[in-house]
Scaffold this motif. Structure first.
Motif, mmCIF file in Angstrom:
data_model
loop_
_atom_site.group_PDB
_atom_site.id
_atom_site.type_symbol
_atom_site.label_atom_id
_atom_site.label_comp_id
_atom_site.label_asym_id
_atom_site.label_seq_id
_atom_site.Cartn_x
_atom_site.Cartn_y
_atom_site.Cartn_z
ATOM 1 N N ILE A 11 0.864 -1.180 0.000
ATOM 2 C CA ILE A 11 0.000 0.000 0.000
ATOM 3 C C ILE A 11 0.900 1.228 0.000
ATOM 4 C CG2 ILE A 11 -1.805 1.263 1.226
ATOM 5 C CD1 ILE A 11 -2.724 -1.386 2.392
ATOM 6 N N GLY A 12 1.076 1.818 -1.180
ATOM 7 C CA GLY A 12 1.961 2.967 -1.331
ATOM 8 C C GLY A 12 1.182 4.272 -1.372
ATOM 9 N N PRO A 13 1.871 5.383 -1.610
ATOM 10 C CA PRO A 13 1.200 6.683 -1.657
ATOM 11 C C PRO A 13 0.165 6.782 -2.767
ATOM 12 C CG PRO A 13 3.485 6.850 -2.409
ATOM 13 C CD PRO A 13 3.326 5.503 -1.799
ATOM 14 N N ASP A 14 0.352 6.034 -3.875
ATOM 15 C CA ASP A 14 -0.654 6.061 -4.938
ATOM 16 C C ASP A 14 -1.964 5.424 -4.473
ATOM 17 O OD1 ASP A 14 0.744 3.691 -4.720
ATOM 18 O OD2 ASP A 14 0.841 3.288 -6.869
ATOM 19 N N SER A 15 -1.863 4.280 -3.775
ATOM 20 C CA SER A 15 -3.073 3.629 -3.243
ATOM 21 C C SER A 15 -3.783 4.526 -2.245
ATOM 22 C CB SER A 15 -2.705 2.306 -2.567
ATOM 23 O OG SER A 15 -2.118 1.408 -3.475
ATOM 24 N N LEU A 16 -3.015 5.140 -1.344
ATOM 25 C CA LEU A 16 -3.612 6.019 -0.341
ATOM 26 C C LEU A 16 -4.238 7.250 -0.991
ATOM 27 C CD1 LEU A 16 -0.883 5.836 2.455
ATOM 28 C CD2 LEU A 16 -3.101 4.696 2.397
ATOM 29 N N ALA A 17 -3.598 7.781 -2.034
ATOM 30 C CA ALA A 17 -4.159 8.950 -2.713
ATOM 31 C C ALA A 17 -5.516 8.632 -3.313
ATOM 32 C CB ALA A 17 -3.194 9.437 -3.791
ATOM 33 N N LEU A 18 -5.649 7.465 -3.941
ATOM 34 C CA LEU A 18 -6.917 7.088 -4.550
ATOM 35 C C LEU A 18 -8.004 6.935 -3.495
ATOM 36 C CD1 LEU A 18 -8.379 6.433 -7.144
ATOM 37 C CD2 LEU A 18 -7.616 4.076 -6.956
ATOM 38 N N VAL A 19 -7.640 6.432 -2.323
ATOM 39 C CA VAL A 19 -8.610 6.258 -1.241
ATOM 40 C C VAL A 19 -9.002 7.601 -0.634
ATOM 41 C CG1 VAL A 19 -8.860 5.387 1.117
ATOM 42 C CG2 VAL A 19 -7.968 3.894 -0.673
ATOM 43 N N GLN A 20 -8.031 8.485 -0.447
ATOM 44 C CA GLN A 20 -8.277 9.722 0.293
ATOM 45 C C GLN A 20 -8.897 10.838 -0.548
ATOM 46 O OE1 GLN A 20 -4.385 10.575 1.843
ATOM 47 N NE2 GLN A 20 -4.560 9.113 3.528
ATOM 48 N N HIS A 21 -8.697 10.786 -1.858
ATOM 49 C CA HIS A 21 -9.148 11.884 -2.702
ATOM 50 C C HIS A 21 -10.466 11.563 -3.393
ATOM 51 C CE1 HIS A 21 -5.497 14.471 -2.555
ATOM 52 N NE2 HIS A 21 -4.945 13.322 -2.232
ATOM 53 N N GLY A 22 -11.540 11.666 -2.685
ATOM 54 C CA GLY A 22 -12.863 11.615 -3.294
ATOM 55 C C GLY A 22 -13.476 10.250 -3.490
ATOM 56 N N LEU A 23 -12.761 9.159 -3.195
ATOM 57 C CA LEU A 23 -13.333 7.839 -3.429
ATOM 58 C C LEU A 23 -14.600 7.591 -2.600
ATOM 59 C CD1 LEU A 23 -13.239 5.110 -4.821
ATOM 60 C CD2 LEU A 23 -11.656 4.309 -3.054
ATOM 61 N N PRO A 24 -14.605 7.896 -1.287
ATOM 62 C CA PRO A 24 -15.846 7.676 -0.523
ATOM 63 C C PRO A 24 -17.036 8.436 -1.100
ATOM 64 C CG PRO A 24 -14.002 8.008 0.970
ATOM 65 C CD PRO A 24 -13.504 8.330 -0.401
ATOM 66 N N GLU A 25 -16.839 9.714 -1.436
ATOM 67 C CA GLU A 25 -17.941 10.508 -1.979
ATOM 68 C C GLU A 25 -18.381 9.967 -3.332
ATOM 69 O OE1 GLU A 25 -15.080 11.652 -0.903
ATOM 70 O OE2 GLU A 25 -15.531 12.912 0.837
ATOM 71 N N MET A 26 -17.426 9.545 -4.147
ATOM 72 C CA MET A 26 -17.750 9.012 -5.466
ATOM 73 C C MET A 26 -18.629 7.774 -5.361
ATOM 74 S SD MET A 26 -15.139 7.578 -8.422
ATOM 75 C CE MET A 26 -15.205 5.818 -8.000
ATOM 76 N N ILE A 27 -18.269 6.868 -4.471
ATOM 77 C CA ILE A 27 -19.008 5.612 -4.328
ATOM 78 C C ILE A 27 -20.390 5.843 -3.723
ATOM 79 C CG2 ILE A 27 -19.030 3.368 -3.186
ATOM 80 C CD1 ILE A 27 -17.023 3.569 -5.463
ATOM 81 N N GLN A 28 -20.468 6.710 -2.715
ATOM 82 C CA GLN A 28 -21.735 6.922 -2.018
ATOM 83 C C GLN A 28 -22.763 7.641 -2.876
ATOM 84 O OE1 GLN A 28 -20.448 8.906 1.565
ATOM 85 N NE2 GLN A 28 -20.127 7.004 2.675
ATOM 86 N N THR A 29 -22.306 8.448 -3.825
ATOM 87 C CA THR A 29 -23.247 9.211 -4.651
ATOM 88 C C THR A 29 -23.542 8.553 -5.993
ATOM 89 O OG1 THR A 29 -21.395 10.547 -5.504
ATOM 90 C CG2 THR A 29 -22.609 11.416 -3.597
ATOM 91 N N CYS A 30 -22.933 7.410 -6.277
ATOM 92 C CA CYS A 30 -23.228 6.686 -7.519
ATOM 93 C C CYS A 30 -24.663 6.175 -7.503
ATOM 94 C CB CYS A 30 -22.278 5.496 -7.680
ATOM 95 S SG CYS A 30 -20.767 5.890 -8.549
ATOM 96 N N THR A 31 -25.251 6.082 -8.673
ATOM 97 C CA THR A 31 -26.604 5.559 -8.810
ATOM 98 C C THR A 31 -26.564 4.064 -9.086
ATOM 99 O OG1 THR A 31 -27.331 7.678 -9.729
ATOM 100 C CG2 THR A 31 -28.770 5.775 -10.076
ATOM 101 N N ALA A 32 -27.322 3.305 -8.314
ATOM 102 C CA ALA A 32 -27.401 1.863 -8.526
ATOM 103 C C ALA A 32 -28.290 1.564 -9.729
ATOM 104 C CB ALA A 32 -27.940 1.172 -7.280
ATOM 105 N N THR A 33 -28.171 0.348 -10.250
ATOM 106 C CA THR A 33 -28.977 -0.089 -11.391
ATOM 107 C C THR A 33 -30.238 -0.770 -10.890
ATOM 108 O OG1 THR A 33 -26.975 -0.444 -12.711
ATOM 109 C CG2 THR A 33 -29.006 -1.498 -13.477
#
Length: 380
Positions: A11-33
């Motif tokens: 788990i490097g800085p790239d993995s942490l960056a993807l997690v910390q920069h907007g991933l929670p908001e992106m997933i929570q606001t996605c529309t389900a099918t």
């Protein structure tokens, strides 16, 4: 015995960056099918984490979606990797973090052993859910990744659409392989040796500032650093992403004249809204080559190795600048054929450099300024 030493990406800085920069908001606001069954209508949310490694992105995505979903929504999390040990590590992390206990009755985790660069090749998959607990279904072989995806739908005629995608691909360019594989210090040759023909999109700018695209072959035992994320866009995102679906990719991004040029032949601004976050100060190829050939033991890079990297980056690939970055996509329509044609707009695509601060740059772990800036940009 060989599997005992098969590495799983840390788990490097790239993995942490993807997690910390907007991933929670992106997933929570996605529309389900919404899926219609003979008895009732329900909702299905499908997340794919490609090049999963330890599974950190898939784990965060699953937790965030569980917080945002209702009991009528079924959550399918697909973790995809070439490395079976990585998939086992990801499953262990899901169990360790309690995502497969009996309280989480609506989540199913699918481990998929597949090569995203070879969609026509067979793949293997194993599924497990909280109902099964630690009991897995066992590995099942499929003709290809597409056939496995469609097997998850109740209606055989239905094409499975994906609601969100995360990708942390191999991204370091790799010059032609040294004389022995032992000299391949980054292990990149083994990552790309399964690709039958390596091609690279070369971008040239003429005297009037116009960009020209052409495809050139690069040495068989080398990599441009773009093969995997390009395969993701072409093989998964383009054909499978649902309307309003979201994609997040962390990578080092290279360009000749402008950061967005690399996506002009892979994506349409009629179909996707695009936000590329990069550092305020990109690196030139001389600095990048120096960093990649620096041994870390206080010794200067070997001149021959440095020149080989610089020649490959500048002249073979045509790169001039690079930056660690985060790419976010939102699908405006599912497919070009089944939806009305939207007006093309350059405003759909943006590259925003994130200012460097005393906390560091874009990928610096727990950089509050960068996290704040990326969250604000993703909300706009």
């Amino acid at each position: 015995q060989s599997r005992l030493i098969e590495p799983v990406m840390y788990i490097g800085p790239d993995s942490l960056a993807l997690v910390q920069h907007g991933l929670p908001e992106m997933i929570q606001t996605c529309t389900a099918t919404t899926t219609a069954t003979p008895r009732h209508a329900s909702k299905r949310f499908v997340h794919i984490d490609l090049c999963t490694g330890s599974g950190i992105q898939a784990l965060v995505a699953a937790k965030c979606r569980m917080l945002a979903s209702g009991p009528a929504e079924s959550i399918h999390v697909l973790v995809v990797d070439l490395n079976r040990r990585a998939l086992e590590c990801a499953l262990w992390n899901f169990c360790l973090n309690g995502l497969l206990n009996e309280l989480n009755h609506n989540i199913t985790v699918h481990l998929v052993l597949a090569d995203i660069c070879a969609m026509d090749q067979s793949c293997s998959a194993m599924s497990t859910s909280s109902v099964q607990g630690t009991e897995q279904s066992g590995w099942v072989d499929y003709d290809n990744l597409s056939s496995f995806l469609d097997s998850l739908t109740e209606d055989p005629s239905e094409e499975l659409l994906v609601n969100s995608v995360t990708v942390n691909p191999p991204f370091v360019p790799s010059p032609p392989k040294p004389s022995t594989e032992e000299e391949d210090s980054y292990g990149l040759f083994s990552t790309y040796k399964s690709i039958a023909k390596v091609q690279h999109l070369l971008v040239r700018q003429d005297e009037k500032g116009r960009r020209h695209f052409s495809t050139v072959d690069i040495p068989q035992d080398s990599s441009s650093g773009e093969e995997v994320w390009r395969a993701v866009l072409e093989n998964v995102v383009q054909p499978r992403i649902a309307q309003s679906g979201r994609v997040a990719i962390v990578s080092e991004f290279f360009w000749s004249s402008h950061p967005l040029e690399r996506f002009e032949t892979s994506l349409s601004n009629e179909r996707f809204r695009l936000l590329l976050l990069t550092n305020q100060y990109p690196l030139g190829m001389a600095t990048y080559a120096q960093r990649r050939t620096f041994t870390g033991d206080g010794q200067e890079p070997q001149e021959e190795e440095y020149r080989a990297w610089l020649q490959f980056l500048r002249h073979t690939l045509g790169y001039r600048s690079m930056s660690p970055g985060l790419l976010f996509l939102e699908s405006l329509v599912h497919s070009e054929s089944n939806n009305p044609k939207l007006e093309s707009s350059d405003s759909n695509w943006r590259n925003v450099p994130i200012a460097r601060s005393t906390y560091g740059s874009l990928w610096t772990p727990s950089n509050p300024n960068a996290v704040h800036d990326s969250a604000r940009l993703l909300q706009e």
